[in-house]
Design an enzyme around this catalytic site. Structure first.
Site, PDB file in Angstrom:
ATOM      1  N   LYS A  48      -7.336  -7.233  -8.347  1.00  0.00           N
ATOM      2  CA  LYS A  48      -6.941  -8.107  -7.334  1.00  0.00           C
ATOM      3  C   LYS A  48      -7.540  -7.584  -6.105  1.00  0.00           C
ATOM      4  CE  LYS A  48      -3.584  -9.344  -4.423  1.00  0.00           C
ATOM      5  NZ  LYS A  48      -4.398  -9.760  -3.112  1.00  0.00           N
ATOM      6  N   GLY A  74      -1.291   0.578  -1.625  1.00  0.00           N
ATOM      7  CA  GLY A  74      -0.736  -0.343  -0.659  1.00  0.00           C
ATOM      8  C   GLY A  74       0.328   0.235   0.174  1.00  0.00           C
ATOM      9  N   SER A  75       1.205  -0.732   0.821  1.00  0.00           N
ATOM     10  CA  SER A  75       2.272  -0.315   1.586  1.00  0.00           C
ATOM     11  C   SER A  75       3.565   0.357   0.781  1.00  0.00           C
ATOM     12  CB  SER A  75       2.806  -1.240   2.591  1.00  0.00           C
ATOM     13  OG  SER A  75       3.062  -2.312   1.627  1.00  0.00           O
ATOM     14  N   THR A  76       4.321   1.125   1.223  1.00  0.00           N
ATOM     15  CA  THR A  76       5.532   1.880   0.417  1.00  0.00           C
ATOM     16  C   THR A  76       6.428   0.654   0.082  1.00  0.00           C
ATOM     17  OG1 THR A  76       5.368   3.888   1.349  1.00  0.00           O
ATOM     18  CG2 THR A  76       7.449   3.318   0.553  1.00  0.00           C
ATOM     19  N   GLU A  99       0.086   4.422  -4.790  1.00  0.00           N
ATOM     20  CA  GLU A  99      -0.436   5.181  -4.016  1.00  0.00           C
ATOM     21  C   GLU A  99      -0.156   4.395  -2.653  1.00  0.00           C
ATOM     22  OE1 GLU A  99      -2.352   7.785  -4.554  1.00  0.00           O
ATOM     23  OE2 GLU A  99      -2.808   7.708  -6.601  1.00  0.00           O
ATOM     24  N   CYS A 114      -4.684   5.410   5.034  1.00  0.00           N
ATOM     25  CA  CYS A 114      -3.184   6.141   4.626  1.00  0.00           C
ATOM     26  C   CYS A 114      -3.006   7.329   4.860  1.00  0.00           C
ATOM     27  CB  CYS A 114      -3.216   5.761   3.197  1.00  0.00           C
ATOM     28  SG  CYS A 114      -4.613   6.288   2.061  1.00  0.00           S
ATOM     29  N   GLU A 126       4.353   4.207  10.068  1.00  0.00           N
ATOM     30  CA  GLU A 126       3.093   4.220   9.763  1.00  0.00           C
ATOM     31  C   GLU A 126       2.604   2.829  10.763  1.00  0.00           C
ATOM     32  OE1 GLU A 126       1.632   2.711   5.976  1.00  0.00           O
ATOM     33  OE2 GLU A 126      -0.037   4.236   6.009  1.00  0.00           O
TER      34      GLU A 126
HETATM   35  P1  NAD Z   1      -0.062  -4.121   1.430  1.00  0.00           P
HETATM   36  O1  NAD Z   1       1.170  -3.520   0.584  1.00  0.00           O
HETATM   37  O2  NAD Z   1       0.557  -5.299   2.032  1.00  0.00           O
HETATM   38  O3  NAD Z   1      -1.068  -4.877   0.517  1.00  0.00           O
HETATM   39  C1  NAD Z   1      -1.908  -4.001  -0.739  1.00  0.00           C
HETATM   40  C2  NAD Z   1      -2.131  -5.045  -1.786  1.00  0.00           C
HETATM   41  O4  NAD Z   1      -1.148  -5.442  -2.702  1.00  0.00           O
HETATM   42  C3  NAD Z   1      -2.738  -6.510  -1.420  1.00  0.00           C
HETATM   43  O5  NAD Z   1      -3.766  -6.584  -2.306  1.00  0.00           O
HETATM   44  C4  NAD Z   1      -1.897  -7.349  -1.454  1.00  0.00           C
HETATM   45  O6  NAD Z   1      -2.508  -8.737  -1.424  1.00  0.00           O
HETATM   46  C5  NAD Z   1      -0.918  -6.806  -2.543  1.00  0.00           C
HETATM   47  N1  NAD Z   1       0.316  -7.318  -2.703  1.00  0.00           N
HETATM   48  C6  NAD Z   1       1.341  -7.644  -1.455  1.00  0.00           C
HETATM   49  N2  NAD Z   1       2.440  -7.742  -1.880  1.00  0.00           N
HETATM   50  C7  NAD Z   1       2.375  -7.970  -3.088  1.00  0.00           C
HETATM   51  C8  NAD Z   1       3.659  -8.225  -3.957  1.00  0.00           C
HETATM   52  N3  NAD Z   1       4.720  -8.529  -3.721  1.00  0.00           N
HETATM   53  N4  NAD Z   1       3.176  -7.861  -5.401  1.00  0.00           N
HETATM   54  C9  NAD Z   1       1.910  -7.594  -5.703  1.00  0.00           C
HETATM   55  N5  NAD Z   1       0.981  -7.521  -4.904  1.00  0.00           N
HETATM   56  C10 NAD Z   1       1.186  -7.521  -3.658  1.00  0.00           C
HETATM   57  O7  NAD Z   1      -0.652  -3.300   1.981  1.00  0.00           O
HETATM   58  P2  NAD Z   1      -2.008  -3.392   2.983  1.00  0.00           P
HETATM   59  O8  NAD Z   1      -1.581  -3.911   4.319  1.00  0.00           O
HETATM   60  O9  NAD Z   1      -3.163  -4.362   2.178  1.00  0.00           O
HETATM   61  O10 NAD Z   1      -2.664  -1.920   3.022  1.00  0.00           O
HETATM   62  C11 NAD Z   1      -1.996  -1.009   4.057  1.00  0.00           C
HETATM   63  C12 NAD Z   1      -1.425  -0.311   3.246  1.00  0.00           C
HETATM   64  O11 NAD Z   1      -1.935   0.601   2.131  1.00  0.00           O
HETATM   65  C13 NAD Z   1      -0.688   0.986   4.168  1.00  0.00           C
HETATM   66  O12 NAD Z   1       0.609   1.402   4.190  1.00  0.00           O
HETATM   67  C14 NAD Z   1      -1.572   2.188   3.785  1.00  0.00           C
HETATM   68  O13 NAD Z   1      -1.019   3.375   4.054  1.00  0.00           O
HETATM   69  C15 NAD Z   1      -1.719   1.951   2.159  1.00  0.00           C
HETATM   70  N6  NAD Z   1      -2.483   2.581   1.577  1.00  0.00           N
HETATM   71  C16 NAD Z   1      -2.491   3.606   0.722  1.00  0.00           C
HETATM   72  C17 NAD Z   1      -3.529   4.218   0.100  1.00  0.00           C
HETATM   73  C18 NAD Z   1      -3.303   5.611  -0.807  1.00  0.00           C
HETATM   74  O14 NAD Z   1      -4.025   5.981  -1.497  1.00  0.00           O
HETATM   75  N7  NAD Z   1      -2.142   6.057  -0.754  1.00  0.00           N
HETATM   76  C19 NAD Z   1      -4.938   4.201   0.334  1.00  0.00           C
HETATM   77  C20 NAD Z   1      -5.178   2.875   1.187  1.00  0.00           C
HETATM   78  C21 NAD Z   1      -3.985   2.208   1.617  1.00  0.00           C
END
Ligand code: NAD
Length: 804
Positions: free
Chosen positions: A191, A244-246, A266, A300, A397
């Site tokens: 996704k 994605g986010s923590t 991650e 990130c 963050e």
């Molecule tokens: P997010 O967590 O909002 O979303 C990430 C992904 O998860 C998106 O595809 C989103 O649609 C999906 N998602 C959201 N809620 C969900 C749920 N309840 N169930 C399943 N999927 C869900 O994060 P974002 O705003 O897209 O990205 C930014 C975040 O990602 C930042 O916190 C950043 O630090 C982190 N990030 C981490 C890394 C790493 O490798 N550690 C790399 C890139 C980004």
């Protein structure tokens, strides 16, 4: 006009990258369906959503908004494809992956432009960083596909993998997810993020061009609440890989708890950028530009906290302000700009909100004098000084081009400030003194440490977090283990009663008193083992004890009934013993040998105890003790041999992939094999430099409590192993929810495993559970080895460039 004057007046002219090929492609498509089984499918709901260009807010194209019915279709396509793909020979998979890498290179310019249009990041970055790294990732993993049988014997793919990625590096995150998964023979449903689906859809076309078998890669666009949620909860998905986010990572941990799905996370970061006073400050300034203004700070691992030694702080900040004044923000397709657009209006609002909060909390904001473009989502590079380490801008963050600066005086203070965060993704260390830099690197809790460089990545060097930045690695050999599991697990059976006595074995005479004792009917000397905390045998806080029954149902003795307070004390003692991590591997090995030596002297006594508790015969009990001795020898042997590796990424330099202990690990021992099960878990944990809080089997705890004296006489420092007896599930719950426990291994019931995984989400501790299934602890393949060692360490990649 002389050359100098000309130089001073030179202005940048626009240098736009042509976008017409990509625009034509977008027009041709008008709207995109879902990519399932190599076909473009209409979403079941008939719903579409727009993807827009953040640089001007205009719609680019429509993409399908999938529902759970579409996710079902994608998962069953992946399941069907898994049957053949998982059996496809290594060389054949490698060839497909090579074809993907080649196709990506051929479409590199197209992908760079499309990524800039959809995400707002500068063409300079997509062209020179994102897309080359995407190709490299597929090449590198084509190599692992080719070598899988030879390099990962005894492992097989996990099955159908659900992959969820964020918007900040859309195609790169796709590559990080898909390449290792399919290299190891899994099939995927991916996704993309809501704001940035387009390069994933172009990638789907590349999959078709490369002729990959249908269903190996499926791409489903849509909202998190529909697609993300359905994927995470889908019963036929074997693993979730999430970036994605923590906050979302935590909720995924909770909703997959107990399902048996493998999980890698991650997550976010608030990475320190540490500058010592002997660093080359001009290089540092360029480093900061890369650390926090690369990708508009939406990274990130962005170096968002500048920690600078006090005596050079003013000089550095002046240089930095001068450099910021010359940064250029603008059209992402202009080759001469440094900073592009923020991904969406809502992300821009979030940055503005946090910046306003920083000002309200008393920090001093500095921004260049020039203005950002009016159209689209832009935010200027921003520097905060006078920042308190506890303020929200120093802790949260921001995920935007916002840097907070703080000062320190000594290296110890630098490390303390650097670790003053719940995250642990990355760190940069700047110093011309390599001794100081390499001494500081192990002190920072982070998965990647860059010395005199920042934000460098390569497929060979695993990337991932410590602490609440998540677990699992992407890249390197360590990243492959996220997508495989030991082949023997397929034949695992649900737990049997540990007490079932093998047919026809009755050797109770071995346990009975000698005839002389029987004659005088000596009453036993009552010995109730206490708890073992901080190297001392201590009474349980409750003041109660629990009775332990033998295999024949008769009372065998009593053990202390530990409670929440005892666990708290044990965790504290384990933390106080953290110097164990600095003991040399040679020293740790010596102690493990010594434990074995002391156990060997008492093998008859330990065998008798096993017989009493399990009803097994003498031969079997002795076999358990002998295997335990061999296991202790194995981990003593591994202690100085399970080392890291040195990677050679494509740069002048090396990456040192170090195995570091995780910290305090909770161990909940299995019922079967009271001694062997316990030692098989405790030994690797301490071999790798962790400290332990162990809960022995409640039905057969006496083999573990008999170890107190062994530990006391084997030079094991106090607090390295702590043992709390009592009701297993209750104590495990306390450990699972404890904020200061870094990992928890649980070998009990399926219900307990769920509880542990759920409870772990609060501080994102690493878990390893058996879901109520039994492993054969006597078998060295199942009962010892690298699987245990890998779970005892986290990999830190230290990047060391060289050359002037
Ligand atoms: P997010 O967590 O909002 O979303 C990430 C992904 O998860 C998106 O595809 C989103 O649609 C999906 N998602 C959201 N809620 C969900 C749920 N309840 N169930 C399943 N999927 C869900 O994060 P974002 O705003 O897209 O990205 C930014 C975040 O990602 C930042 O916190 C950043 O630090 C982190 N990030 C981490 C890394 C790493 O490798 N550690 C790399 C890139 C980004």
């Amino acid at each position: 006009m002389n050359v100098m004057e000309l130089f001073e007046t030179m202005e940048y002219g626009p240098a736009p990258e042509a976008a017409n090929t990509v625009q034509t492609w977008l027009k041709e498509h008008e709207r995109f369906g879902l990519f399932i089984e190599n076909q473009w499918i209409e979403p079941a709901s008939g719903q579409y959503m727009e993807s827009t260009n953040p640089a001007n807010g205009k719609a680019l194209v429509q993409v399908a908004s999938a529902s759970s019915a579409d996710v079902d279709a994608a998962v069953s396509a992946a399941r069907k494809a898994f049957k053949t793909w998982s059996k496809t020979p290594d060389h054949v998979r490698a060839r497909y992956m090579y074809a993907l890498a080649r196709q990506i290179q051929k479409h590199a310019r197209f992908l760079s432009v499309l990524e800039s249009l959809d995400n707002g990041k500068s063409i300079r970055e997509t062209r020179d960083i994102d897309i080359p790294l995407v190709a490299r990732h597929f090449y590198y993993h084509a190599g692992w596909a080719q070598l899988m049988k030879r390099e990962l014997p005894g492992y097989e793919p996990v099955g159908v993998v659900g992959q969820i990625i964020p918007w900040n590096f859309p195609l790169l995150m796709l590559a990080w997810k898909i390449a290792p998964a399919i290299a190891m023979g899994n099939t995927v449903v991916l996704k993309p993020a809501r704001y940035t689906p387009l390069t994933a859809l172009k990638f789907a076309e590349i999959v078709q061009e490369a002729g990959l078998p249908a269903g190996v890669i499926n791409i489903v666009t849509g909202e998190a609440s529909q697609v993300g949620d359905a994927l995470v909860k889908h019963p036929d998905v074997n693993k979730i890989a999430f970036t994605g986010s923590t906050e979302v990572g935590r909720s995924i941990r909770r909703s997959t708890a107990g399902s048996g799905k493998k999980l890698s996370l991650e997550l976010g970061g608030k990475s320190p950028f540490i500058v010592f006073d002997d660093a080359d400050l001009d290089s540092v300034v360029e480093g900061v530009v890369d650390a926090i203004w690369f990708n508009q700070g939406q990274v990130c691992c962005a170096g968002s906290r500048l920690l600078v030694q006090e005596n050079v702080a003013e000089r550095l900040l002046n240089k930095l302000r001068a450099r910021m004044e010359r940064l250029r923000v603008g059209d992402p397709l202009d080759k001469g700009i440094d900073i592009g657009a923020i991904v969406s209006p809502s992300q821009l609002q979030e940055i503005e909100r946090l910046v306003a909060q920083g000002e309200a909390e008393g920090a001093e904001k500095w921004q260049p004098s020039w203005a950002c473009p009016n159209e689209g989502s832009f935010f200027p590079p921003t520097l905060f000084t006078n920042v308190s380490p506890a303020s929200s801008i120093a802790q949260v963050e921001i995920f935007g081009p916002v840097l907070v600066a703080m000062t320190f005086r000594t290296p110890a203070e630098a490390a303390q400030l650097a670790n003053n965060t719940r995250y642990g993704l990355a760190a940069s260390i700047w110093s011309d003194n390599i001794n100081l830099a390499l001494d500081t690197a192990p002190k920072i809790q982070a998965g990647s440490v860059w010395i005199n460089c920042t934000n460098v990545f390569d497929a060979s060097s695993g990337f991932g977090g410590y602490r609440e930045s998540g677990y699992g690695r992407e890249g390197g050999k360590e990243g492959l283990y996220e997508y495989v599991h030991p082949s023997w697990e397929a034949s695992q059976v649900p737990e049997k009663s540990p007490r079932t006595r093998p047919q026809g074995v009755t050797e109770n005479e071995e346990v009975a008193n000698t005839s002389e004792e029987a004659e005088f009917a000596l009453p036993a000397i009552d010995r109730t083992p206490k708890l073992f905390i901080g190297g001392k045998q201590v009474r349980p806080d409750s003041g109660y004890s629990l009775s332990v029954k033998g295999a024949d149902g008769k009372p065998l003795g009593e053990v202390g009934e530990g409670n929440r307070k005892d666990i708290r004390n044990a965790v504290e003692a384990a933390h106080a013993a953290s110097k164990w991590a600095n003991a040399t591997p040679h020293n740790r090995a010596q102690i493990l040998y010594y434990i074995a030596e002391n156990l060997a002297v008492r093998e008859e006594e330990f065998a008798r105890r096993i017989m009493q508790q399990t009803g097994r015969g003498r031969k079997e009990a002795l076999q358990e003790v002998h295997t335990t001795l061999s296991r202790l020898f194995s981990y003593a042997a591994w202690t100085d041999k399970f080392e890291g590796v040195i990677h050679r990424p494509p740069m002048r330099g090396v990456t040192l992939a170090m195995h570091e202990p995780i910290g305090v690990i909770g161990v909940v021992a299995p019922d079967e094999y009271p001694l062997l099960g316990f030692i098989s878990l405790v030994a690797p944990v301490i071999a790798m430099g962790n400290t332990v809080v162990a809960i022995p089997s409640p039905t057969a705890p006496l083999s573990a409590t008999d170890c107190y004296q062994i530990f006391e006489t084997s030079d094991l420092p106090a607090g390295v192993v702590n043992i709390v007896t009592g009701e297993r599930e209750g104590l495990a719950k306390v450990l699972a929810e404890h904020e200061d426990v870094d990992a928890l291994w649980y070998f009990g019931s399926a219900r307990g495993a769920k509880m542990v995984e759920e409870g772990s989400a609060s501080n994102m501790k690493r878990t390893w559970v058996n879901y109520g299934r039994q492993r054969d602890w006597l078998d060295p393949i199942q009962g010892e080895g690298e699987e245990f060692l890998r779970a005892s360490v986290q990999v830190k990649n230290i990047w060391v460039p060289y050359g002037e």
